[in-house]
Design an enzyme around this catalytic site. Structure first.
Site, PDB file in Angstrom:
ATOM      1  N   ASP A  12       0.971  -1.079   0.187  1.00  0.00           N
ATOM      2  CA  ASP A  12       0.093   0.071   0.041  1.00  0.00           C
ATOM      3  C   ASP A  12       0.850   1.261   0.018  1.00  0.00           C
ATOM      4  O   ASP A  12       1.836   1.165   0.598  1.00  0.00           O
ATOM      5  CB  ASP A  12      -0.930  -0.047   1.244  1.00  0.00           C
ATOM      6  CG  ASP A  12      -2.005   0.828   1.142  1.00  0.00           C
ATOM      7  OD1 ASP A  12      -2.413   1.330  -0.087  1.00  0.00           O
ATOM      8  OD2 ASP A  12      -2.847   1.062   2.028  1.00  0.00           O
ATOM      9  N   ASN A  14       1.616   3.388  -3.182  1.00  0.00           N
ATOM     10  CA  ASN A  14       2.243   3.533  -4.313  1.00  0.00           C
ATOM     11  C   ASN A  14       1.702   4.993  -4.895  1.00  0.00           C
ATOM     12  O   ASN A  14       2.431   5.690  -5.328  1.00  0.00           O
ATOM     13  CB  ASN A  14       2.101   2.388  -5.389  1.00  0.00           C
ATOM     14  CG  ASN A  14       2.441   1.153  -5.171  1.00  0.00           C
ATOM     15  OD1 ASN A  14       3.322   1.122  -4.044  1.00  0.00           O
ATOM     16  ND2 ASN A  14       1.944   0.137  -5.950  1.00  0.00           N
ATOM     17  N   HIS A  29       3.299   2.615  -8.965  1.00  0.00           N
ATOM     18  CA  HIS A  29       3.307   1.250  -9.345  1.00  0.00           C
ATOM     19  C   HIS A  29       4.440   0.788  -9.592  1.00  0.00           C
ATOM     20  O   HIS A  29       5.001  -0.439  -9.449  1.00  0.00           O
ATOM     21  CB  HIS A  29       1.778   0.851 -10.072  1.00  0.00           C
ATOM     22  CG  HIS A  29       0.634   1.279  -9.537  1.00  0.00           C
ATOM     23  ND1 HIS A  29       0.437   1.066  -8.028  1.00  0.00           N
ATOM     24  CD2 HIS A  29      -0.485   1.800 -10.000  1.00  0.00           C
ATOM     25  CE1 HIS A  29      -0.732   1.484  -7.959  1.00  0.00           C
ATOM     26  NE2 HIS A  29      -1.370   2.083  -8.980  1.00  0.00           N
ATOM     27  N   TRP A  61     -10.761  -3.332  -9.641  1.00  0.00           N
ATOM     28  CA  TRP A  61     -11.386  -2.902 -10.823  1.00  0.00           C
ATOM     29  C   TRP A  61     -11.849  -1.780 -10.794  1.00  0.00           C
ATOM     30  O   TRP A  61     -12.293  -1.197 -11.947  1.00  0.00           O
ATOM     31  CB  TRP A  61     -12.255  -4.003 -11.238  1.00  0.00           C
ATOM     32  CG  TRP A  61     -11.618  -5.516 -11.569  1.00  0.00           C
ATOM     33  CD1 TRP A  61     -11.666  -6.603 -10.543  1.00  0.00           C
ATOM     34  CD2 TRP A  61     -10.887  -5.840 -12.625  1.00  0.00           C
ATOM     35  NE1 TRP A  61     -10.773  -7.844 -10.874  1.00  0.00           N
ATOM     36  CE2 TRP A  61     -10.278  -7.189 -12.265  1.00  0.00           C
ATOM     37  CE3 TRP A  61      -9.907  -5.146 -13.668  1.00  0.00           C
ATOM     38  CZ2 TRP A  61      -9.426  -8.002 -13.126  1.00  0.00           C
ATOM     39  CZ3 TRP A  61      -9.294  -5.827 -14.680  1.00  0.00           C
ATOM     40  CH2 TRP A  61      -8.944  -7.445 -14.260  1.00  0.00           C
ATOM     41  N   LEU A 123      11.985 -20.580  -2.057  1.00  0.00           N
ATOM     42  CA  LEU A 123      10.933 -19.784  -1.498  1.00  0.00           C
ATOM     43  C   LEU A 123       9.792 -19.670  -2.373  1.00  0.00           C
ATOM     44  O   LEU A 123       9.995 -20.110  -3.593  1.00  0.00           O
ATOM     45  CB  LEU A 123      11.658 -18.187  -1.613  1.00  0.00           C
ATOM     46  CG  LEU A 123      10.639 -16.856  -1.553  1.00  0.00           C
ATOM     47  CD1 LEU A 123      10.358 -16.698  -0.113  1.00  0.00           C
ATOM     48  CD2 LEU A 123      11.272 -15.611  -1.894  1.00  0.00           C
ATOM     49  N   ARG A 174       1.211  -4.542   6.511  1.00  0.00           N
ATOM     50  CA  ARG A 174       0.623  -3.564   5.398  1.00  0.00           C
ATOM     51  C   ARG A 174       1.281  -2.226   5.937  1.00  0.00           C
ATOM     52  O   ARG A 174       1.639  -1.474   6.685  1.00  0.00           O
ATOM     53  CB  ARG A 174      -0.719  -3.384   6.121  1.00  0.00           C
ATOM     54  CG  ARG A 174      -1.601  -2.381   4.781  1.00  0.00           C
ATOM     55  CD  ARG A 174      -3.039  -2.186   5.102  1.00  0.00           C
ATOM     56  NE  ARG A 174      -3.656  -1.477   3.828  1.00  0.00           N
ATOM     57  CZ  ARG A 174      -4.829  -1.666   3.633  1.00  0.00           C
ATOM     58  NH1 ARG A 174      -5.495  -2.606   3.826  1.00  0.00           N
ATOM     59  NH2 ARG A 174      -5.033  -0.969   2.425  1.00  0.00           N
ATOM     60  N   ARG A 180      -5.849  -2.124   7.915  1.00  0.00           N
ATOM     61  CA  ARG A 180      -6.917  -2.833   7.822  1.00  0.00           C
ATOM     62  C   ARG A 180      -6.520  -4.065   6.954  1.00  0.00           C
ATOM     63  O   ARG A 180      -5.284  -4.069   6.202  1.00  0.00           O
ATOM     64  CB  ARG A 180      -7.757  -2.259   6.541  1.00  0.00           C
ATOM     65  CG  ARG A 180      -8.406  -1.006   6.922  1.00  0.00           C
ATOM     66  CD  ARG A 180      -9.311  -0.575   5.899  1.00  0.00           C
ATOM     67  NE  ARG A 180      -8.636   0.211   4.946  1.00  0.00           N
ATOM     68  CZ  ARG A 180      -7.991   1.311   5.006  1.00  0.00           C
ATOM     69  NH1 ARG A 180      -8.282   2.081   5.958  1.00  0.00           N
ATOM     70  NH2 ARG A 180      -7.313   1.845   3.794  1.00  0.00           N
ATOM     71  N   SER A 182      -8.506  -5.427   4.420  1.00  0.00           N
ATOM     72  CA  SER A 182      -8.913  -5.169   3.025  1.00  0.00           C
ATOM     73  C   SER A 182      -9.108  -6.192   2.232  1.00  0.00           C
ATOM     74  O   SER A 182      -8.721  -6.548   1.093  1.00  0.00           O
ATOM     75  CB  SER A 182      -8.041  -4.316   2.376  1.00  0.00           C
ATOM     76  OG  SER A 182      -8.010  -2.854   2.960  1.00  0.00           O
TER      77      SER A 182
HETATM   78  C1  FPP Z   1      -1.378  -0.162  -3.622  1.00  0.00           C
HETATM   79  O1  FPP Z   1      -0.745   1.201  -3.768  1.00  0.00           O
HETATM   80  C2  FPP Z   1      -0.774  -0.900  -4.796  1.00  0.00           C
HETATM   81  C3  FPP Z   1      -1.743  -1.496  -5.838  1.00  0.00           C
HETATM   82  C4  FPP Z   1      -3.213  -1.720  -5.455  1.00  0.00           C
HETATM   83  C5  FPP Z   1      -0.912  -2.014  -7.047  1.00  0.00           C
HETATM   84  C6  FPP Z   1       0.300  -2.666  -6.924  1.00  0.00           C
HETATM   85  C7  FPP Z   1       0.738  -3.323  -8.379  1.00  0.00           C
HETATM   86  C8  FPP Z   1       2.022  -3.455  -8.300  1.00  0.00           C
HETATM   87  C9  FPP Z   1       3.489  -3.119  -7.677  1.00  0.00           C
HETATM   88  C10 FPP Z   1       2.522  -3.580  -9.765  1.00  0.00           C
HETATM   89  C11 FPP Z   1       2.267  -4.714 -10.479  1.00  0.00           C
HETATM   90  C12 FPP Z   1       2.280  -6.166  -9.643  1.00  0.00           C
HETATM   91  C13 FPP Z   1       3.076  -7.113  -9.570  1.00  0.00           C
HETATM   92  C14 FPP Z   1       2.923  -8.446  -8.923  1.00  0.00           C
HETATM   93  C15 FPP Z   1       4.488  -7.184 -10.202  1.00  0.00           C
HETATM   94  P1  FPP Z   1      -2.329   2.250  -3.930  1.00  0.00           P
HETATM   95  O2  FPP Z   1      -2.455   2.625  -5.221  1.00  0.00           O
HETATM   96  O3  FPP Z   1      -3.407   1.645  -3.334  1.00  0.00           O
HETATM   97  O4  FPP Z   1      -1.485   3.455  -2.811  1.00  0.00           O
HETATM   98  P2  FPP Z   1      -2.475   4.786  -2.162  1.00  0.00           P
HETATM   99  O5  FPP Z   1      -3.174   4.183  -1.341  1.00  0.00           O
HETATM  100  O6  FPP Z   1      -1.151   5.581  -1.492  1.00  0.00           O
HETATM  101  O7  FPP Z   1      -3.119   5.281  -3.315  1.00  0.00           O
END
Ligand code: FPP
Length: 231
Positions: A12, A14, A29, A61, A123, A174, A180, A182
């Site tokens: 969480d 990104n 991401h 989605w 692993l 997390r 959470r 989630s």
């Molecule tokens: C959570 O941060 C991140 C995600 C829901 C997407 C994660 C996806 C990747 C890292 C890329 C591809 C996956 C793989 C397996 C290589 P958020 O976007 O919810 O962050 P925020 O809460 O700060 O908006």
């Protein structure tokens, strides 16, 4: 193999990482993917046996098509660049979730990556993609109903989970300070230790993982029992 530590991570932060830098969400991401690479290698080095990662939930989605396309593009690159590394390092990639809704080339790549790394045993990296804990439980119950069961036990349910042959997570991390689950591994995390560091996922690395393990080691896991001194 199955007796080692199982660490599960809800990635969480990104989006916030990108926002703080004035970058588009997908740059967050992409940086998150780099953190996945580092964390997988660090898990090998630290002797973790199972690393579960929540990469894309059944609820994700709802995000914009642009962001969803970005995430799958990153996943496509990750698979193309890392499966050889997985084989070299002895890492078994496993996926939990409904792959039928993913772009076809990605679900094919995921299936073949699982097959190609099936005999690797250093692993297990178990990635949740189009995964939801409630969905997994509904799927399990429906499989049991199809078998003609009218009463089920916890053992019956466990046998129908994606993780039927894996031990439950010992530790759930997390990132980003949110506290959470989630919809992540709801059945499996009944007795897991929870840890919520403030670090945003793209900044996560070996040092952050070591810190999480040191916090975990200080926890007193009782599984509903009482501590020795209270007996
Ligand atoms: C959570 O941060 C991140 C995600 C829901 C997407 C994660 C996806 C990747 C890292 C890329 C591809 C996956 C793989 C397996 C290589 P958020 O976007 O919810 O962050 P925020 O809460 O700060 O908006």
């Amino acid at each position: 193999m199955k007796d080692g530590l199982h660490v599960a991570i809800i990635l969480d932060g990104n989006g916030r990482w990108a926002k703080r830098r004035g970058l588009p969400r997908n740059a967050g991401h992409r940086a998150g993917m780099e953190a996945i690479k580092k964390t997988v290698l660090a898990s090998c080095e630290l002797g973790i046996k199972i690393l579960s990662l929540f990469a894309f939930s059944t609820e994700n989605w709802k995000r914009s098509q642009k962001e969803i396309d970005g995430i799958f593009g990153i996943l496509r690159d990750y698979l193309d660049e890392n499966i050889e590394v997985y084989k070299e390092k002895g890492i078994n990639l496993r996926i939990m979730g409904d792959l039928s809704k993913l772009p076809e080339d990605i679900s094919k790549k995921l299936i073949s990556a699982q097959e190609e790394t099936a005999s690797c045993d250093k692993l297990i990296v178990n990635v949740g993609i189009n995964y939801g804990g409630r969905d997994e439980l509904v799927r399990a119950f429906n499989l049991l109903l199809k078998e003609g069961k009218s009463i089920v036990s916890a053992e019956d349910i466990k046998k129908k989970l994606y993780t039927h042959d894996l031990p439950d997570p010992d530790l759930v991390i997390r990132t980003s300070g949110e506290q959470r689950l989630s919809n992540f591994m709801l059945f499996q995390c009944a007795y897991s230790e929870l840890y919520f560091p403030k670090i945003l996922w793209p900044d996560f690395n070996k040092k952050a993982l070591k810190k999480a393990l040191s916090v975990y080691k200080k926890r007193d896991r009782r599984f509903g029992n009482v501590t020795e001194e209270k007996k």
